[in-house]
Scaffold this motif. Structure first.
Motif, PDB file in Angstrom:
ATOM      1  N   ALA A  91     -35.886  28.923 -13.186  1.00  0.00           N
ATOM      2  CA  ALA A  91     -34.812  28.148 -12.635  1.00  0.00           C
ATOM      3  C   ALA A  91     -33.405  27.744 -13.314  1.00  0.00           C
ATOM      4  CB  ALA A  91     -36.050  26.709 -13.098  1.00  0.00           C
ATOM      5  N   VAL A  92     -33.154  26.685 -12.158  1.00  0.00           N
ATOM      6  CA  VAL A  92     -31.727  26.545 -13.321  1.00  0.00           C
ATOM      7  C   VAL A  92     -31.719  25.313 -13.718  1.00  0.00           C
ATOM      8  CG1 VAL A  92     -29.555  25.513 -12.452  1.00  0.00           C
ATOM      9  CG2 VAL A  92     -30.201  27.760 -11.267  1.00  0.00           C
ATOM     10  N   TYR A  93     -30.982  25.123 -15.369  1.00  0.00           N
ATOM     11  CA  TYR A  93     -31.464  24.375 -16.585  1.00  0.00           C
ATOM     12  C   TYR A  93     -29.774  24.003 -15.991  1.00  0.00           C
ATOM     13  CZ  TYR A  93     -35.690  25.836 -17.201  1.00  0.00           C
ATOM     14  OH  TYR A  93     -37.104  26.422 -16.959  1.00  0.00           O
ATOM     15  N   TYR A  94     -30.536  21.997 -16.626  1.00  0.00           N
ATOM     16  CA  TYR A  94     -29.382  21.101 -16.031  1.00  0.00           C
ATOM     17  C   TYR A  94     -29.595  20.005 -16.807  1.00  0.00           C
ATOM     18  CZ  TYR A  94     -28.446  22.133 -11.912  1.00  0.00           C
ATOM     19  OH  TYR A  94     -27.799  23.219 -10.638  1.00  0.00           O
ATOM     20  N   CYS A  95     -28.729  19.514 -18.220  1.00  0.00           N
ATOM     21  CA  CYS A  95     -28.734  19.106 -18.597  1.00  0.00           C
ATOM     22  C   CYS A  95     -27.803  17.065 -17.767  1.00  0.00           C
ATOM     23  CB  CYS A  95     -27.846  18.892 -20.306  1.00  0.00           C
ATOM     24  SG  CYS A  95     -26.320  18.800 -20.416  1.00  0.00           S
ATOM     25  N   ASN A  96     -27.999  16.003 -19.086  1.00  0.00           N
ATOM     26  CA  ASN A  96     -27.470  14.565 -18.879  1.00  0.00           C
ATOM     27  C   ASN A  96     -27.632  13.869 -19.559  1.00  0.00           C
ATOM     28  OD1 ASN A  96     -25.687  12.930 -16.401  1.00  0.00           O
ATOM     29  ND2 ASN A  96     -26.608  14.262 -14.659  1.00  0.00           N
ATOM     30  N   GLY A  97     -27.343  12.116 -18.932  1.00  0.00           N
ATOM     31  CA  GLY A  97     -27.534  11.705 -19.868  1.00  0.00           C
ATOM     32  C   GLY A  97     -27.933  10.483 -19.003  1.00  0.00           C
ATOM     33  N   LEU A  98     -28.791   9.529 -20.027  1.00  0.00           N
ATOM     34  CA  LEU A  98     -30.397   9.219 -19.371  1.00  0.00           C
ATOM     35  C   LEU A  98     -29.723   7.875 -18.952  1.00  0.00           C
ATOM     36  CD1 LEU A  98     -33.458  11.328 -20.105  1.00  0.00           C
ATOM     37  CD2 LEU A  98     -31.862  10.983 -18.493  1.00  0.00           C
ATOM     38  N   ASN A  99     -30.595   6.588 -18.285  1.00  0.00           N
ATOM     39  CA  ASN A  99     -30.474   5.403 -18.580  1.00  0.00           C
ATOM     40  C   ASN A  99     -32.264   4.995 -17.687  1.00  0.00           C
ATOM     41  OD1 ASN A  99     -28.282   4.633 -19.234  1.00  0.00           O
ATOM     42  ND2 ASN A  99     -26.800   4.320 -17.639  1.00  0.00           N
ATOM     43  N   LEU A 104     -38.831   4.142 -16.191  1.00  0.00           N
ATOM     44  CA  LEU A 104     -38.120   5.329 -15.607  1.00  0.00           C
ATOM     45  C   LEU A 104     -37.179   5.983 -15.899  1.00  0.00           C
ATOM     46  CD1 LEU A 104     -39.602   5.855 -11.770  1.00  0.00           C
ATOM     47  CD2 LEU A 104     -41.187   6.642 -13.926  1.00  0.00           C
ATOM     48  N   TRP A 105     -37.012   7.273 -16.468  1.00  0.00           N
ATOM     49  CA  TRP A 105     -35.685   7.567 -16.268  1.00  0.00           C
ATOM     50  C   TRP A 105     -34.733   8.352 -15.095  1.00  0.00           C
ATOM     51  CZ3 TRP A 105     -33.577   6.231 -21.455  1.00  0.00           C
ATOM     52  CH2 TRP A 105     -34.133   5.651 -22.679  1.00  0.00           C
TER      53      TRP A 105
END
Length: 121
Positions: A91-99, A104-105
């Motif tokens: 897959a293509v892997y991504y990061c992000n900030g979460l709220n 649920l996030w």
């Protein structure tokens, strides 16, 4: 604005390991919940792992026991250690900030370019 730069993806054989990095600008990884996602063609982006500002980690069933999310506050970078890789991890892997909204996030910022992980023999 927040910038997210993923790196470390590669082609690897089943059973192999990779460590992905997410260099973050605009927010502090030590003061925000952060997460790793992945996406394959035709499928919705899937949240795999998260780490809260307090250091609590949670994993999706598909990766629990194989993947580990960590952070380096000095480098303002989040990592994903990936062990015992399977072809279905491709897959293509991504990061992000979460709220958190309700129970649920959700991703909080625009997506980076991601990094490709390919697991095959």
């Amino acid at each position: 604005q927040v910038q997210l730069v993923e790196s470390g993806g590669n082609s690897v054989q089943p059973g192999g390991s990779l460590r992905l990095s997410c260099a973050v600008r605009g927010i502090s990884v030590g003061s925000n919940a952060m997460g790793w996602y992945r996406q394959t063609p035709g499928k919705q982006r899937e949240l795999l792992a998260r780490i809260t500002s307090g250091g609590i980690t949670v994993y999706a069933d598909s990766v629990r026991g194989r993947f580990t999310i960590t952070r380096d506050n000095t480098k303002n970078t989040v990592y994903l250690q990936m062990n015992s890789l399977k072809p279905e991890d491709t897959a293509v892997y991504y990061c992000n900030g979460l709220n958190k909204r309700g129970n649920l996030w959700y991703p909080d910022h625009s997506w980076g370019q991601g990094t490709q992980v390919t697991v095959s023999s």
